[in-house]
Structure formats: C-alpha cells, structure tokens
Design a protein around this motif. Structure first.
Motif, PDB file in Angstrom:
ATOM      1  N   SER A   1       0.825  -1.206   0.000  1.00 39.06           N
ATOM      2  CA  SER A   1       0.000   0.000   0.000  1.00 39.06           C
ATOM      3  C   SER A   1       0.860   1.257   0.000  1.00 39.06           C
ATOM      4  CB  SER A   1      -0.931   0.005   1.212  1.00 39.06           C
ATOM      5  OG  SER A   1      -0.202   0.050   2.411  1.00 39.06           O
ATOM      6  N   LYS A   2       0.337   2.273  -0.664  1.00 38.08           N
ATOM      7  CA  LYS A   2       0.995   3.573  -0.789  1.00 38.08           C
ATOM      8  C   LYS A   2       2.447   3.411  -1.213  1.00 38.08           C
ATOM      9  CE  LYS A   2       0.525   8.114   1.309  1.00 38.08           C
ATOM     10  NZ  LYS A   2       0.174   8.877   2.538  1.00 38.08           N
ATOM     11  N   MET A   3       2.630   2.690  -2.323  1.00 36.72           N
ATOM     12  CA  MET A   3       3.952   2.498  -2.936  1.00 36.72           C
ATOM     13  C   MET A   3       4.961   1.892  -1.970  1.00 36.72           C
ATOM     14  SD  MET A   3       3.069   3.419  -5.835  1.00 36.72           S
ATOM     15  CE  MET A   3       1.712   4.319  -6.551  1.00 36.72           C
ATOM     16  N   GLY A   4       4.531   0.928  -1.177  1.00 33.16           N
ATOM     17  CA  GLY A   4       5.435   0.214  -0.296  1.00 33.16           C
ATOM     18  C   GLY A   4       5.519   0.739   1.115  1.00 33.16           C
ATOM     19  N   GLU A   5       4.838   1.853   1.408  1.00 30.07           N
ATOM     20  CA  GLU A   5       4.870   2.380   2.769  1.00 30.07           C
ATOM     21  C   GLU A   5       4.177   1.446   3.754  1.00 30.07           C
ATOM     22  OE1 GLU A   5       3.613   6.420   3.284  1.00 30.07           O
ATOM     23  OE2 GLU A   5       4.618   7.096   1.451  1.00 30.07           O
ATOM     24  N   GLY A   6       3.295   0.596   3.246  1.00 34.56           N
ATOM     25  CA  GLY A   6       2.557  -0.309   4.112  1.00 34.56           C
ATOM     26  C   GLY A   6       3.446  -1.250   4.893  1.00 34.56           C
ATOM     27  N   ALA A   7       4.532  -1.723   4.286  1.00 36.11           N
ATOM     28  CA  ALA A   7       5.427  -2.652   4.975  1.00 36.11           C
ATOM     29  C   ALA A   7       6.068  -1.993   6.187  1.00 36.11           C
ATOM     30  CB  ALA A   7       6.500  -3.151   4.001  1.00 36.11           C
ATOM     31  N   VAL A   8       6.555  -0.778   6.009  1.00 32.30           N
ATOM     32  CA  VAL A   8       7.178  -0.050   7.118  1.00 32.30           C
ATOM     33  C   VAL A   8       6.141   0.283   8.180  1.00 32.30           C
ATOM     34  CG1 VAL A   8       8.411   2.063   7.750  1.00 32.30           C
ATOM     35  CG2 VAL A   8       8.955   0.899   5.602  1.00 32.30           C
TER      36      VAL A   8
ATOM     37  N   HIS B   1       5.895  -0.948  12.170  1.00 34.39           N
ATOM     38  CA  HIS B   1       5.812   0.082  13.199  1.00 34.39           C
ATOM     39  C   HIS B   1       4.577  -0.125  14.073  1.00 34.39           C
ATOM     40  CE1 HIS B   1       6.755   4.053  14.877  1.00 34.39           C
ATOM     41  NE2 HIS B   1       5.444   4.282  14.871  1.00 34.39           N
ATOM     42  N   ALA B   2       3.427  -0.395  13.437  1.00 34.76           N
ATOM     43  CA  ALA B   2       2.189  -0.601  14.190  1.00 34.76           C
ATOM     44  C   ALA B   2       2.286  -1.841  15.072  1.00 34.76           C
ATOM     45  CB  ALA B   2       1.013  -0.718  13.228  1.00 34.76           C
ATOM     46  N   ALA B   3       2.882  -2.914  14.551  1.00 37.31           N
ATOM     47  CA  ALA B   3       3.022  -4.142  15.338  1.00 37.31           C
ATOM     48  C   ALA B   3       3.859  -3.883  16.580  1.00 37.31           C
ATOM     49  CB  ALA B   3       3.643  -5.241  14.480  1.00 37.31           C
ATOM     50  N   ALA B   4       4.964  -3.158  16.421  1.00 38.87           N
ATOM     51  CA  ALA B   4       5.815  -2.831  17.566  1.00 38.87           C
ATOM     52  C   ALA B   4       5.065  -1.956  18.568  1.00 38.87           C
ATOM     53  CB  ALA B   4       7.083  -2.132  17.082  1.00 38.87           C
ATOM     54  N   PHE B   5       4.275  -1.014  18.075  1.00 41.95           N
ATOM     55  CA  PHE B   5       3.493  -0.116  18.927  1.00 41.95           C
ATOM     56  C   PHE B   5       2.531  -0.920  19.807  1.00 41.95           C
ATOM     57  CE2 PHE B   5       1.893   4.299  19.436  1.00 41.95           C
ATOM     58  CZ  PHE B   5       0.721   4.044  20.137  1.00 41.95           C
ATOM     59  N   PHE B   6       1.782  -1.825  19.188  1.00 41.95           N
ATOM     60  CA  PHE B   6       0.793  -2.600  19.930  1.00 41.95           C
ATOM     61  C   PHE B   6       1.452  -3.556  20.926  1.00 41.95           C
ATOM     62  CE2 PHE B   6      -2.103  -1.831  16.140  1.00 41.95           C
ATOM     63  CZ  PHE B   6      -2.890  -0.909  16.808  1.00 41.95           C
ATOM     64  N   LYS B   7       2.539  -4.186  20.516  1.00 40.56           N
ATOM     65  CA  LYS B   7       3.209  -5.119  21.424  1.00 40.56           C
ATOM     66  C   LYS B   7       3.784  -4.379  22.627  1.00 40.56           C
ATOM     67  CE  LYS B   7       4.196  -8.686  17.973  1.00 40.56           C
ATOM     68  NZ  LYS B   7       5.207  -9.392  17.161  1.00 40.56           N
TER      69      LYS B   7
ATOM     70  N   LEU C   1      -4.481  -2.753   7.900  1.00 39.45           N
ATOM     71  CA  LEU C   1      -3.547  -1.653   7.664  1.00 39.45           C
ATOM     72  C   LEU C   1      -3.250  -1.591   6.179  1.00 39.45           C
ATOM     73  CD1 LEU C   1      -0.404  -0.677   9.723  1.00 39.45           C
ATOM     74  CD2 LEU C   1      -0.300  -0.806   7.226  1.00 39.45           C
ATOM     75  N   GLY C   2      -3.584  -0.460   5.587  1.00 39.52           N
ATOM     76  CA  GLY C   2      -3.369  -0.260   4.165  1.00 39.52           C
ATOM     77  C   GLY C   2      -4.363   0.731   3.616  1.00 39.52           C
TER      78      GLY C   2
ATOM     79  N   GLY D   1     -13.288   8.557  11.617  1.00 40.42           N
ATOM     80  CA  GLY D   1     -12.530   9.544  12.387  1.00 40.42           C
ATOM     81  C   GLY D   1     -11.132   9.092  12.756  1.00 40.42           C
ATOM     82  N   ILE D   2     -10.558   8.181  11.971  1.00 42.85           N
ATOM     83  CA  ILE D   2      -9.239   7.636  12.267  1.00 42.85           C
ATOM     84  C   ILE D   2      -8.161   8.440  11.546  1.00 42.85           C
ATOM     85  CG2 ILE D   2      -7.760   5.596  12.148  1.00 42.85           C
ATOM     86  CD1 ILE D   2     -10.046   5.316  14.134  1.00 42.85           C
ATOM     87  N   SER D   3      -7.119   8.788  12.274  1.00 42.46           N
ATOM     88  CA  SER D   3      -6.037   9.617  11.746  1.00 42.46           C
ATOM     89  C   SER D   3      -5.251   8.877  10.661  1.00 42.46           C
ATOM     90  CB  SER D   3      -5.091  10.004  12.881  1.00 42.46           C
ATOM     91  OG  SER D   3      -3.946  10.671  12.380  1.00 42.46           O
ATOM     92  N   GLN D   4      -4.678   9.642   9.726  1.00 43.16           N
ATOM     93  CA  GLN D   4      -3.809   9.074   8.709  1.00 43.16           C
ATOM     94  C   GLN D   4      -2.359   9.012   9.170  1.00 43.16           C
ATOM     95  OE1 GLN D   4      -4.569  10.544   4.669  1.00 43.16           O
ATOM     96  NE2 GLN D   4      -6.640  11.134   5.282  1.00 43.16           N
ATOM     97  N   ASP D   5      -2.101   9.450  10.400  1.00 40.44           N
ATOM     98  CA  ASP D   5      -0.788   9.268  11.023  1.00 40.44           C
ATOM     99  C   ASP D   5      -0.807   7.922  11.748  1.00 40.44           C
ATOM    100  OD1 ASP D   5       1.835  10.509  12.204  1.00 40.44           O
ATOM    101  OD2 ASP D   5       0.709   9.706  13.914  1.00 40.44           O
ATOM    102  N   VAL D   6       0.181   7.075  11.486  1.00 42.05           N
ATOM    103  CA  VAL D   6       0.149   5.703  11.998  1.00 42.05           C
ATOM    104  C   VAL D   6       0.154   5.668  13.523  1.00 42.05           C
ATOM    105  CG1 VAL D   6       1.383   3.494  12.073  1.00 42.05           C
ATOM    106  CG2 VAL D   6       1.179   4.737   9.913  1.00 42.05           C
ATOM    107  N   ASP D   7       1.024   6.429  14.156  1.00 47.38           N
ATOM    108  CA  ASP D   7       1.068   6.441  15.619  1.00 47.38           C
ATOM    109  C   ASP D   7      -0.275   6.907  16.199  1.00 47.38           C
ATOM    110  OD1 ASP D   7       3.583   5.447  16.047  1.00 47.38           O
ATOM    111  OD2 ASP D   7       4.553   7.406  16.152  1.00 47.38           O
ATOM    112  N   ALA D   8      -0.817   7.972  15.639  1.00 48.01           N
ATOM    113  CA  ALA D   8      -2.083   8.499  16.140  1.00 48.01           C
ATOM    114  C   ALA D   8      -3.211   7.493  15.936  1.00 48.01           C
ATOM    115  CB  ALA D   8      -2.411   9.812  15.444  1.00 48.01           C
ATOM    116  N   ALA D   9      -3.208   6.809  14.778  1.00 44.20           N
ATOM    117  CA  ALA D   9      -4.245   5.814  14.516  1.00 44.20           C
ATOM    118  C   ALA D   9      -4.147   4.652  15.503  1.00 44.20           C
ATOM    119  CB  ALA D   9      -4.132   5.304  13.081  1.00 44.20           C
TER     120      ALA D   9
END
Length: 302
Positions: free
Chosen positions: A16-23, A27-33, A66-67, A106-114
């Motif tokens: 997604s978004k030209m490969g940004e999805g992998a990064v 990041h999201a997985a680490a945040f949740f863990k 996520l995507g 109402g979900i943010s497009q910033d990954v940390d905020a989301a």
C-alpha cells in the motif's frame, strides 16, 4: 463504550501507498506489542488474500486492516463471512491514497495516532452494503465518478504519484474526454421503476469518496439508509467541471442537475457496461442489486 483490543490480528498490505505499508505494518506491530496487546500479524501477498485471512479470524477479538481502502474492503468482506455473534471488532490503520473509510470513522492518517485511537477508541455498530454478492463499507458508484477513481488507480501505477492532485488530474481528463451519460432503469426500496440518465450515480454509507470528495454530506454509517447522489443531464463541460470542483466540499447539493435520495435498497440496470467502483475497486457491469445490512459490523471509532 471504550474498547479493549483483546486478542488482535493485524492484517497488513505491504504494497500500500507504494510500499509504505510494509514499514507502517512493522511500526504498528511494535506499537501494539509495547502497549501489551496480544498480537498476531500477517502480510498479504496477493489480491483477495486479506479476505481469506480475515475470514479465518473468528477466534480473535479484534481484526485490524492496515493499508488503503482496498485492503480495508477485503478485510471487511472476510469478516462478513463470520457469523455475526462471533465476528471480531474491526479496526483500521489507513495507509493509502484515498482513506475515505478512515474519514468516516474519524481515524487519523498518522500511523502512531491511529494506533493510539484504536487503543482508546469506542465501539460503534455500523451498516454494511451488499452489491451483487460483495460487501462494501463506504461507497459504490456508477459512471464518470467511478471512471475517475479507476483512472486514478491506473495513473498511480504508471507515475507513482499520490494525493488529491492525481485525482483532480484524472477527473479533468474524464470530464473532457469521457463525459458519458448512461440511461438507467432503477427501483428504490422496491417501489415503481424510475427511468433516467446519469453522469454520476453514487450510493454511499459514508460521506466521501475519491479521497475526500463529499458526495453525500448527510450520510451516516449507522443510520440504516444509503445516501444517494445522482447527477442528471443536461450537463456541459463547464457545468460538469464546476460541479466536480464543488463536490470537493459538498457544495454541489442543491444544483438543478443533482438529485439526492435515501433508500435501503437499490436495483439499477444501465443501457450498457458502465464504469463502477466499490470502495475504490473495479466492479464495472450492467446490472447492480444493492442492499443495506443495518448494524452488521462493529468498528472502532475515534
């Protein structure tokens, strides 16, 4: 009420978004863990893979997509294959170009905020649409608006461009060269047949499509009805361009060519194959049977 994620399955589209999805996925997985969430994570590797992953997720409390709108659409379809009483709560982390369902929730497009919103958000039961056997959560539309969405996807693949500028570029191209009117026969809530012509014919659960165009300003995802916007002829080039620009802010409503409706079901047949999109995915065809499933999906909202 506030929702605790519980046992969570994160489904990531790495492309997604030209490969940004992998990064973003890592990041999201680490945040949740780090937040103590019991998390499993899977990356999609082919079209419809997310449908399979979500359909097998009945043992989870929460499933997060996520995507872009495409993977959100697929995950929603997978979840709808699970019987309702066992269906996990649905969360999204938008990493795409359109992100229209994120606007609805109402979900943010910033990954940390989301991620933080999903940890502290609330559960809301929302409606789901069904069109020709496929579920959708935001939009299904027929005509030039769908052609613009599909053209945008093709331009994105060719140029690697993203954002509203790309949608405007595709929109102006379609308005100049492919401003086709389509004759239709429709029924709304099973009532008498309506015959007409349309440039656009949008059936919405959320307010926006095309990356933020407010096509149905009064639409709500949990009010038990579709909001419908139909643009009728006559509509010349300059008139079409002006309405297109006004639709960005929802200011097209009230124009004499614009018809607004609400219904729980729509059947429509066009005089030939018409460009059509469902949550941004190509579903072009001739006949469409659209119905609403009220409060069919529990989602996390900010």
């Amino acid at each position: 009420m506030q929702h605790e994620l519980g046992k969570t399955f994160l489904i990531v589209n790495p492309a997604s978004k030209m490969g940004e999805g992998a990064v973003a996925g890592a990041h999201a997985a680490a945040f949740f863990k780090e937040a103590g969430v019991q998390l499993d994570c899977a990356y999609t590797n082919a079209p419809l893979h997310a449908v399979e992953l979500a359909a097998s997720a009945g043992s989870y409390d929460t499933v997060i997509a996520l995507g872009g709108d495409g993977v959100i659409h697929e995950v929603a379809n997978g979840l709808m294959a699970i019987e309702q009483e066992k269906r996990p709560v649905f969360g999204i982390i938008p990493v795409g170009s359109g992100n229209d369902y994120a606007r609805t929730l109402g979900i943010s497009q910033d990954v940390d905020a989301a991620c933080q919103q999903l940890l502290s958000g609330k559960i809301r039961s929302v409606d789901v649409g069904l069109c020709n056997g496929q579920y959708f959560v935001e939009t299904v539309s027929f005509g030039i608006d769908a052609a613009i969405a599909l053209d945008t996807m093709e331009r994105r693949k060719r140029t690697n461009k993203t954002g509203n500028a790309l949608y405007f570029e595709a929109g102006l191209s379609q308005l100049v060269f492919h401003r086709d009117m389509h004759e239709y026969h429709a029924r709304f809530d099973g009532e008498g047949q309506v015959v007409g012509q349309s440039l656009t014919f949008a059936i919405q659960l959320g307010r926006t499509y095309g990356g933020g165009f407010i096509i149905c300003p009064d639409a709500l995802p949990d009010d038990g009805v579709f909001d419908i916007c139909i643009a009728h002829p006559p509509l010349g080039l300059m008139g079409a361009v002006k309405l297109f620009a006004k639709a960005k802010e929802g200011k097209h409503v009230g124009a004499p060519q614009i018809e607004m409706r609400q219904a729980q079901s729509v059947t429509v047949q066009f005089d030939g194959v018409v460009p059509a999109q469902m949550d941004g995915e190509d579903c072009s065809g001739v006949s469409f049977d659209v119905s609403l499933l009220p409060a069919a999906l529990k989602v996390i909202v900010a």
